[in-house]
Design an enzyme around this catalytic site. Structure first.
Site: not given
Ligand code: MN
Length: 728
Positions: A79-80
């Site tokens: 996600e990051d």
């Protein structure tokens, strides 16, 4: 105040654990994550890797397996960071990649955003859970660490996150039986949601700390001395238990009790080797201390739906101070503390795969139940109500126990056993006696469903009002959706027209489709008929959309708001509040939901067990069915009743309710008013500065007696703190 987690702490913990962990895989995952998150910071200013490390550590404490620990370490990389799922899969295998993918997907679905999306989001979360329960266990640990470090986030974010945690994650932890995680999530959320109350209780507990410790120590010693010369396989372990701040708060404020009145404020837990010893210990305890009547609960014979087992009793100690005793085996203790995670923690030695299946079955049930629902409030309600600890356990004639939420009726029971049994229900017997279909079951009762042999026998629409569980309601709706499209279109159209009339919405036939275009799209209907059909089977709730339609109408057709407002206030003169009973006066009266009698209808009364008289119309299918069965014992319970010839002048009054803010609160209050046939002329609700909810309404009431009884009923609603009469 957050601990600075390091990989060394984790390694130390793994080395001292007697479980077989793949240490190099875990270290590999750590190095991979540390590199991916390099340069990123938490809101606290600490390097980002602290967070995945902390999550991994929490899961290690829970006893989760290597892949779960690796999944936790990597849960934010996709996600990051630019890392792809494919890279994770190549390096750590399909299982870890699946876990990371599941958590990533969950993170992308904020629970409290736009209404339409929320339903979808919660659904996604449940789907992820049903695929592999470890996904949600990682998510719970992730949330726990975020809650522990919430003080670094901006204020508004704190409140939203705390709210979401209290409403979704804590109930899920509870349902999975993970007591420790659930209590910590609740206490942390509570701290942000009502800081005042939190510090107040914290303060009281601190003041009484010494007193509490002395009390518990003396109890422990007394019990241990008595147990000494008894035949226990191993000496029982006796612990003092501290209740969580939030659970004390709930008892104090929800049930209006002072801290002295909370019986289980002091609690002692006894852990023994086997079930027989549990009951032996109970006998000894009851011999030593005087038990308080009606406070004994046998959750060993009747486990809670989350598989919790223990004996609970409350007894009087020295100086008459009551305290709670919980008695359980070590295995029950593991289940009570770690819930579903005990499956991994104690993989060897403890047989629990069938328990695991039962838990997962629940998740499947919830997902199935909401497949027909586009209504967010309902889905959130499913999670909350179907998760609520208040449960009853009812037996089938074959001796299987079925757990259901409190207030469930025989309809819920029938649908829980099997969808087809639900559809074909014609009558039910409880403990051998015929009961009406809206009969509310209690723990310990044996319920037998009598079904019809007719091939195409289906449910009755009125059952939607009788059923308590969303599972049953969804199945009933689905049946109508599938089998009665024509009928649904007709009844849906009629319902829409009725609502429109009521709200003075007049749309020319040819403009209707355009006027409703947004709603058609929102509910995936391609034609007006589809939309009518959805209303007909209950997939679209008009009460939920009518306000928006009215606003839209007023805007489009320029009707002044004033006119609509006044037209809503209808003069109410004749309120038929009472009914005259033929023989008995002083009984509580309620109107049956299967036929909802209105003043003027021909009516009969049915003497329920302990709930007063329930009034049906003469045409009600339940009454007609009773006549047909012609069972004298049953017929004796039907009695003649009449409406009072009431010309009482109704009056308007205001009512103010202050309560803990929660989803469904307003609905619950309105339900009470509606059940009492009390017209609501105007209502509004808002959040007070202290976070509580204020609900104000103008209602029409027949007299002070009716007002008093309404106040009593509203006070019984969960979370309500005060109900006052107010000026109109
Ligand atoms: Mn995270």
């Amino acid at each position: 105040m957050d601990v600075e987690y390091t990989i060394d702490m984790l390694i130390q913990k793994i080395l001292t654990d007697d479980k077989q962990y793949d240490l190099s895989k875990i270290i590999g995952a750590y190095e991979f994550a540390a590199k991916a998150h390099e340069g990123q910071k938490r809101s606290s200013g600490q390097p980002y890797i602290i967070h995945p490390l902390a999550v991994a550590y929490i899961l290690l404490e829970l006893g989760m397996d290597t892949d779960t620990i690796c999944g936790a370490m990597l849960h934010d990389v996709v996600e990051d960071t630019p890392t792809t799922l494919e890279e994770v899969r190549k390096k750590f295998g399909a299982d870890v990649a699946m876990l990371v993918d599941g958590v990533t997907k969950l993170n992308q679905v904020p629970m409290f955003n736009k209404e339409e999306q929320q339903a979808e989001n919660v659904r996604k979360m449940l789907l992820a859970m049903s695929k592999d329960i470890r996904v949600i266990i990682i998510k719970l640990a992730d949330r726990l660490h975020n809650m522990r470090t919430l003080n670094f986030r901006p204020g508004i974010k704190q409140r939203n996150t705390a709210h979401e945690t209290m409403n979704i994650y804590a109930p899920i932890a509870h349902r999975l039986g993970m007591r420790g995680i659930k209590e910590e999530l609740e206490d942390l959320s509570f701290h942000y949601l009502d800081p005042f109350a939190y510090s107040e209780i914290e303060h009281i507990l601190e003041l009484k700390k010494k007193e509490r410790e002395e009390f518990i120590t003396s109890i422990k010693e007394t019990i241990a001395a008595r147990f000494q010369d008894q035949d226990f396989v191993n000496p029982p372990q006796i612990d003092g238990r501290v209740k969580s701040i939030y659970s004390i708060y709930k008892k104090m404020f929800v049930s209006h009790k002072s801290i002295e009145e909370i019986y289980d404020r002091y609690a002692v837990r006894i852990i023994v080797s086997n079930i027989g010893e549990c009951y032996n210990a109970l006998g000894l305890v009851h011999d030593m201390f005087r038990p308080i009547p009606n406070r004994f609960k046998d959750y060993i014979a009747n486990p809670k739906a989350n598989m919790y087992q223990s004996l609970h009793t409350t007894v009087l100690g020295k100086k008459g101070i009551p305290f709670e005793i919980q008695i359980r085996t070590w295995e029950m203790h593991a289940t009570a503390e770690y819930g579903i995670a005990a499956h991994w923690k104690y993989k060897e030695g403890i047989q629990r795969s069938d328990k695991m299946d039962k838990r997962l079955a629940w998740i499947r049930q919830v997902i199935e139940a909401q497949q027909t629902s586009d209504d967010v409030e309902e889905i959130v309600r499913i999670i909350k109500t179907d998760l609520a600890p208040e449960e009853i356990v009812v037996m089938t004639p074959g001796g299987d126990s079925i757990s259901l939420p409190v207030d469930s009726t025989v309809i819920d029971f029938a649908y829980r056993i099997h969808t087809q049994i639900g559809h074909k229900t014609v009558a039910a017997k409880v403990d051998g006696k015929i009961v009406p279909l809206d009969y509310k079951l209690s723990t310990g009762e044996v319920c037998e469903i009598i079904t019809s042999n007719e091939q195409d026998k289906g449910p009755n629409r009125s059952w939607l009002n009788i059923a308590k569980t969303n599972e049953a309601k969804s199945k009933i709706r689905l049946w109508f959706k599938k089998t009665c499209r024509e009928e649904n279109i007709v009844s849906g159209k009629a319902e829409l027209e009725r609502e429109f009339r009521h709200h003075k919405i007049r749309i020319p036939e040819e403009d209707l489709e355009e006027f409703l275009a947004d709603d058609l799209k929102r509910h995936n209907c391609s034609t007006l008929d589809d939309f009518y059909a959805s209303i007909g089977y209950g997939g679209v709730l008009l009460s939920k959309i009518i306000q928006r339609l009215r606003d839209k109408y007023n805007k489009l057709y320029n009707t002044s708001d004033e006119e609509t407002e006044t037209s809503l206030i209808k003069p109410v003169h004749k309120i038929t509040s009472g009914i005259v009973l033929d023989k008995i006066d002083d009984l509580t009266v309620k109107f049956a939901q299967c036929c909802s009698p209105l003043p003027g209808d021909e009516i009969v009364g049915f003497v329920t067990r302990g709930h007063g008289i329930s009034v049906h119309t003469v045409n009600c299918t339940n009454y007609q069915a009773a006549l047909k069965r012609n069972d004298p014992e049953e017929l004796a319970r039907w009695m003649e009743v009449q409406w009072t010839d009431s010309k009482q002048t109704a009056m308007q009054t205001g009512i103010e309710v202050v309560a803990l803010d929660r989803i469904g609160l307003v609905l619950d209050i309105c339900t009470v008013l509606t059940e009492q046939r009390i017209p609501i002329i105007h209502s509004s609700s808002r959040i007070l500065k202290n976070g509580n909810a204020l609900f104000e309404a103008t209602i029409t009431i027949a007299g002070t007696d009716q007002f008093k009884s309404v106040v009593e009923k509203i006070k019984r609603i969960k979370g309500v703190m005060s109900v006052e009469r107010a000026r109109v």
